[in-house]
Design an enzyme around this catalytic site. Sequence first.
Site, short mmCIF file in Angstrom:
data_model
loop_
_atom_site.label_atom_id
_atom_site.label_comp_id
_atom_site.label_asym_id
_atom_site.label_seq_id
_atom_site.Cartn_x
_atom_site.Cartn_y
_atom_site.Cartn_z
N HIS A 10 -3.31 6.93 2.00
CA HIS A 10 -3.75 5.59 1.97
C HIS A 10 -5.21 5.46 2.57
CE1 HIS A 10 -4.18 1.50 1.15
NE2 HIS A 10 -3.96 1.17 2.19
N CYS B 108 0.83 -1.20 -0.01
CA CYS B 108 -0.03 -0.12 -0.03
C CYS B 108 0.86 1.30 0.00
CB CYS B 108 -0.82 -0.04 1.23
SG CYS B 108 -1.89 -1.63 1.31
N ASN C 80 -10.21 -0.64 0.03
CA ASN C 80 -8.56 -0.49 0.15
C ASN C 80 -8.15 -0.66 -1.25
OD1 ASN C 80 -5.94 -0.82 0.71
ND2 ASN C 80 -6.37 -1.67 2.68
N1 COA Z 1 -18.50 -8.84 9.49
C1 COA Z 1 -19.08 -9.01 10.81
N2 COA Z 1 -18.14 -9.44 11.82
C2 COA Z 1 -16.76 -9.64 11.70
C3 COA Z 1 -16.28 -9.24 10.30
C4 COA Z 1 -17.05 -8.82 9.19
N3 COA Z 1 -16.70 -8.59 7.95
N4 COA Z 1 -15.00 -9.32 10.58
C5 COA Z 1 -14.62 -9.53 11.73
N5 COA Z 1 -15.75 -9.70 12.32
C6 COA Z 1 -15.86 -10.06 13.75
C7 COA Z 1 -14.74 -10.70 14.37
O1 COA Z 1 -14.61 -12.04 14.23
C8 COA Z 1 -14.68 -10.16 15.91
O2 COA Z 1 -15.67 -11.04 16.30
P1 COA Z 1 -15.46 -11.47 17.96
O3 COA Z 1 -15.28 -10.31 18.71
O4 COA Z 1 -16.65 -12.33 18.43
O5 COA Z 1 -14.12 -12.36 17.83
C9 COA Z 1 -15.46 -8.93 15.79
O6 COA Z 1 -15.95 -8.48 14.68
C10 COA Z 1 -14.29 -7.93 15.85
O7 COA Z 1 -13.26 -8.00 15.27
P2 COA Z 1 -11.89 -7.16 15.01
O8 COA Z 1 -10.88 -7.59 14.19
O9 COA Z 1 -11.47 -6.81 16.51
O10 COA Z 1 -12.65 -5.69 14.53
P3 COA Z 1 -11.98 -4.44 14.41
O11 COA Z 1 -12.79 -3.26 14.79
O12 COA Z 1 -10.14 -4.39 14.71
O13 COA Z 1 -11.80 -3.99 12.57
C11 COA Z 1 -10.49 -4.24 10.96
C12 COA Z 1 -11.25 -5.01 11.80
C13 COA Z 1 -10.06 -5.38 9.76
C14 COA Z 1 -11.87 -3.77 10.00
C15 COA Z 1 -9.81 -3.25 11.30
O14 COA Z 1 -8.83 -3.78 12.36
C16 COA Z 1 -8.85 -2.56 10.19
O15 COA Z 1 -9.20 -1.89 9.35
N6 COA Z 1 -7.47 -2.64 10.18
C17 COA Z 1 -6.49 -2.23 9.17
C18 COA Z 1 -6.44 -3.21 8.24
C19 COA Z 1 -5.83 -2.92 6.95
O16 COA Z 1 -6.32 -1.77 6.48
N7 COA Z 1 -5.29 -3.76 6.18
C20 COA Z 1 -4.49 -3.51 4.91
C21 COA Z 1 -3.17 -2.84 4.98
S1 COA Z 1 -3.27 -1.25 4.68
#
Ligand code: COA
Length: 327
Positions: A253, A100, A283
Amino acid sequence: MPEKIVTNHDLTRLVETSDEWIRTRTGICRRHVVTGENLTSLCVEASKKALKASGISPLDLDMIIVATLTPDEPLPNASSAVQKELGAVNAFCFDLSAACSGFVYAMGCAAMYIKGGAARYVLVIGGEVLSKITNWADRSTCILFGDGAGAAVFGVSDEPGFLGMSMGTDGQRGYTLKMFEREMDNPFMTEEQRRAANMEEGPEGTLIPKSRYVSMDGSEVFKFAVKKVPESIHQVLEAQHMTVEDVDHFVLHQANYRIIESVAKRLKAPMDKFIITIDEYGNTSAASVPLALDELMASGKVKKGETIMISGFGGGLTWGSILMRMV
Ligand code: COA
């Protein structure tokens, strides 16, 4: 952008998720996904628009860089395929892999080649077909990504448009975002060596083949981004004896709306200085910065003499910021 638009609602037919969860956790409403297009065709379309906007002929290009982690083929590289389609026969071409951060790193390369006198006009493209490395059964990643490409022409100018940059990499935490491509295999390897190269530990101590899809530790990426992006922006500004208030526009980004909001808060900068495209495109990795830059330019908000801070971050882990002035 590819023609096909996939909404959050469409994804609820593939995995257990909801429009509400995706919007509130990420800010994403829809993304584009290739059906008939490929990486080269997206990059060529974007390049034609950039060349038209800059008034530069393909023959004037000395160099083409494609930042991507999803070329159509490793050989020939994506930039050579783009050169062929554009007829840019005077340009030398290479691909750049920094996930990215790719477009920002490629911009830095272009600036240094131009400053060093080795190139006058450089076409920089960020393009991705992330849909081919997305596990569409994994709800923690498939809701995030989109396909697309953006391009810009950089060239010599009398006034300095490129003010400064700061780049960084933390390879120690590289496996926070990962994907395996081809198996290591040759007639001289033992079974044990094959296993060590191609398998990894799965649940309860089992050995499973390394995944060919992108996987990540989302919350680690989140924490890394909100720490490193403001740091690198401050580094660029300090070197220029400038402050956050001196920046007129921020192009970050687009990984998650909440990441951009947290960065804005840490910088104490108002959100209306930040361009947002994550809602429409998701993204798109290396494509997200040029797509956001295009949206900013098209908005007509940027005036001559104004400054634009551009930041990328992601796999590697890599990050980088570049400060530009509109000339
Ligand atoms: N729909 C519904 N529930 C979902 C889900 C989805 N698409 N994806 C994950 N969950 C659930 C998880 O299983 C978890 O459940 P649990 O608490 O029962 O275990 C819960 O939602 C919370 O998950 P979590 O991973 O803690 O959520 P978060 O608030 O950290 O958000 C991202 C997850 C991925 C959106 C966030 O961490 C993020 O954007 N990170 C940056 C990732 C990124 O940009 N990567 C690319 C490189 S630049």
